[in-house]
Enzyme design. Sequence first.
Site, PDB file in Angstrom:
ATOM      1  N   ASP A  16       1.059  -1.137   0.158  1.00  0.00           N
ATOM      2  CA  ASP A  16       0.027  -0.169  -0.156  1.00  0.00           C
ATOM      3  C   ASP A  16       0.529   1.292   0.212  1.00  0.00           C
ATOM      4  O   ASP A  16       1.635   0.845   0.412  1.00  0.00           O
ATOM      5  CB  ASP A  16      -1.329  -0.395   1.278  1.00  0.00           C
ATOM      6  CG  ASP A  16      -2.601   1.099   0.941  1.00  0.00           C
ATOM      7  OD1 ASP A  16      -2.589   1.825   0.398  1.00  0.00           O
ATOM      8  OD2 ASP A  16      -2.885   1.043   2.042  1.00  0.00           O
ATOM      9  N   ASP A  32     -10.920   1.985  -3.129  1.00  0.00           N
ATOM     10  CA  ASP A  32     -11.600   1.516  -1.960  1.00  0.00           C
ATOM     11  C   ASP A  32     -12.603   1.797  -2.011  1.00  0.00           C
ATOM     12  O   ASP A  32     -13.316   1.551  -0.547  1.00  0.00           O
ATOM     13  CB  ASP A  32     -10.709   3.093  -0.437  1.00  0.00           C
ATOM     14  CG  ASP A  32      -9.606   2.100  -0.529  1.00  0.00           C
ATOM     15  OD1 ASP A  32      -9.021   1.067  -0.499  1.00  0.00           O
ATOM     16  OD2 ASP A  32      -8.773   3.053   0.160  1.00  0.00           O
TER      17      ASP A  32
HETATM   18  C1  DGJ Z   1      -5.384   1.423   1.380  1.00  0.00           C
HETATM   19  C2  DGJ Z   1      -6.782   0.479   1.202  1.00  0.00           C
HETATM   20  O1  DGJ Z   1      -6.890   1.201  -0.396  1.00  0.00           O
HETATM   21  C3  DGJ Z   1      -6.633  -0.383   2.288  1.00  0.00           C
HETATM   22  O2  DGJ Z   1      -7.705  -1.515   1.043  1.00  0.00           O
HETATM   23  C4  DGJ Z   1      -6.481  -0.509   3.250  1.00  0.00           C
HETATM   24  O3  DGJ Z   1      -5.449  -1.562   3.187  1.00  0.00           O
HETATM   25  C5  DGJ Z   1      -6.211   0.617   4.181  1.00  0.00           C
HETATM   26  N1  DGJ Z   1      -5.046   1.323   3.449  1.00  0.00           N
HETATM   27  C6  DGJ Z   1      -5.596   0.281   5.405  1.00  0.00           C
HETATM   28  O4  DGJ Z   1      -5.041   1.360   5.782  1.00  0.00           O
END
Ligand code: DGJ
Length: 704
Positions: A457, A525
């Site tokens: 990430d 997300d």
């Molecule tokens: C952003 C990601 O897109 C989510 O799926 C998740 O992993 C969060 N970060 C965690 O902080």
Amino acid sequence: MPSAPSAITFDATLGLAVLRTPNSVYALRIGADGSPRHVHWGPVLDPRGLPHPHSPADSSFEDEAAADELGVQSGARFGPAGLQVRFPDGTSGAQWRFLGHRVDGGELRLRLADRGYPLTAELCYRVHPDSDVIERWTELTHTAAPGDDFGPITVHRLDSASWTAPPLPDARLSHLVGGWSSEFQLHRDRLPVAETVLTSRRGLTGHHASPWLALDDGTATEERGDVWSTALAWSGSWRITVHRDPVGRTTWTGGFGHEGLSWSLRPGETLRTPVFAGLHTPDGFGGASRAWHHHVRTRVLPEPDRDRPVLYNSWEATGFDVDQEGQCRLAGLAAGLGAELFVLDDGWFGARTGDHAGLGDWTPRPEAFPDGLRPLADHVHGLGMAFGLWVEPEMVNADSDLYRAHPDWVLHSPTRDATELRHQLVLDLSRPEVEDAVRTTLDRLVGENAVDWLKWDANRPFTEAGRAGHPDPDRVWIDHTRAVHRIMDRLRADHPGLRIEACAGGGGRVDLAVLARTDQAWTSDNTDPVDRIAIQHGFGQLLPAQSMAAWVTDSPNGLTGRATPLRFRFHVAMAGALGLGGDLTRWRPEELAEAARLVAEYKRIRPLVQHGLQHRLTGPDGLTAVHYAAADDSEHAVLVWRPTTRFGHRPAPLRLPALHAAARYRDPETGRVYDGALLRHCGLDPDLPPGDYASRLIRLHRAG
Ligand code: DGJ
């Protein structure tokens, strides 16, 4: 159907290079002044019959000059320049002398040297036997020897390539824009007579724009019409400038870095740009997408033939509130539904009980995982699933042991306030010691915890980038990204079983370069299935479904509050690499049973979705349908979604142009047999149930 394999020829008498791909021809000619000029990109023809391209000096005010293969800031050239340099004596721009060419299999290199300064450029082209995609890049070299008394050359811009479409009566630009939770929105806009800039200045590919575009004359459809499309393979800041001039010509130039940066090219040094790939197709936007998907599967993804596993990810269920017992419970439920991979998301390490602390301290949080991660990994493996782990290796919270030990490791400027976003700072991976520390940490985590999958990430863009006192402070914009790529490559090489999922706060870093070292990308997300239809529609313009992670989460959706049926959520997520992301402990037994049945159904169509040919039938507004066809026509799956019903009208039949007119197809569920010609021309009744959030999966088998 491909009519000939790819080939490159160079006619030295005419100075004409011709790149032949199965269905297109790309041609350029070396001008009398030594500059390679564009001649043709499009349908197969003999470019020797085309007029000699004009040079800028042929007329003083008329814009008749043919476009350069890489626009240089020099002489009577007034369009956007893909190469801008300044020599130590203050002279800017390059004046080329053509040194020669080299053809090596599918690769062409044109070698150019500046007439007065120690600078050479190689314009590089690559074709592949089975694809219409042409890959292009540039290599710029300061040819003075390192000991010579010639200072660094300042590079203000070095693009990978400039592209030119033939004159069109009108021009339309398709591109992807968005933001966090709304990535990959397809815009199809009439191109103004102006310069249009697509860019990211964020150090990441970006949620807000994607380095992909398609150009047509305004009449192309999904199945028909000339389309020229390009995609840049770069995961940091980038810029593509599209120029439609008043005489109807459209050119575009693109590469890494945004405006205002400069790099210092030292004697003896070569700067190599990322690949900017392009294709022409007469088969409309759908044809362009299928050609891209083929390219991504054959030349980009590391393991395209492997099925992407059905994963479970705990993020939407537990947020930061993770512990061994809770995760083991979720893992058991996920395995019961048919999940093949369990991913432990954020919150497992350091003092990470929220987003304010702990990032950078990659040791399990003792209160949550008293015996480390191994017991959870073993439990997950015991359930027959692979074990995945979330990491955000480029970032650090100010409240972390790592930052306290190495405050100088982050992007910062000693005289400026550091901008914290989500309470975090960016590690400067252009520093070798930081790259090394990140790589060894990940290597240890993977090795010690039997990790099969990393979700990588990156939750913020760059600020305060550039090191004070460094002789080449803007290099960080290139070198950080290169370090990320290098670490991923090295991890994969050292752990051959390891898979990586690209993520950047959803789909903030999705491009051909990141997908060359990862298996799939977290798309957004936003897991609301209605919003996802548009997001997925945009994502699929360039990238195949197997690289698009799509989860089924809870209802009402945590972000949008919209309530949708489980079946609708599944049908939308089945259009990509299916995952589960809900709080399964709160799903009712009948929901768990239906989910298990739908996971099994997905696994039946997985080869088609993940490896088949994708045809967008309609969408993304109103009723949307996507058809996945086996390359040998043996099996087909059509996913249909209708978020809302209006006026009680029956939806129009879905025409399936990918089917063979002379063949017959059987629906294995109903046993009905259809005539191919009928389905192609009159269509199939989607037969949706009444009401909102209606969806269906239709399967067809070739019956003769
Ligand atoms: C952003 C990601 O897109 C989510 O799926 C998740 O992993 C969060 N970060 C965690 O902080």
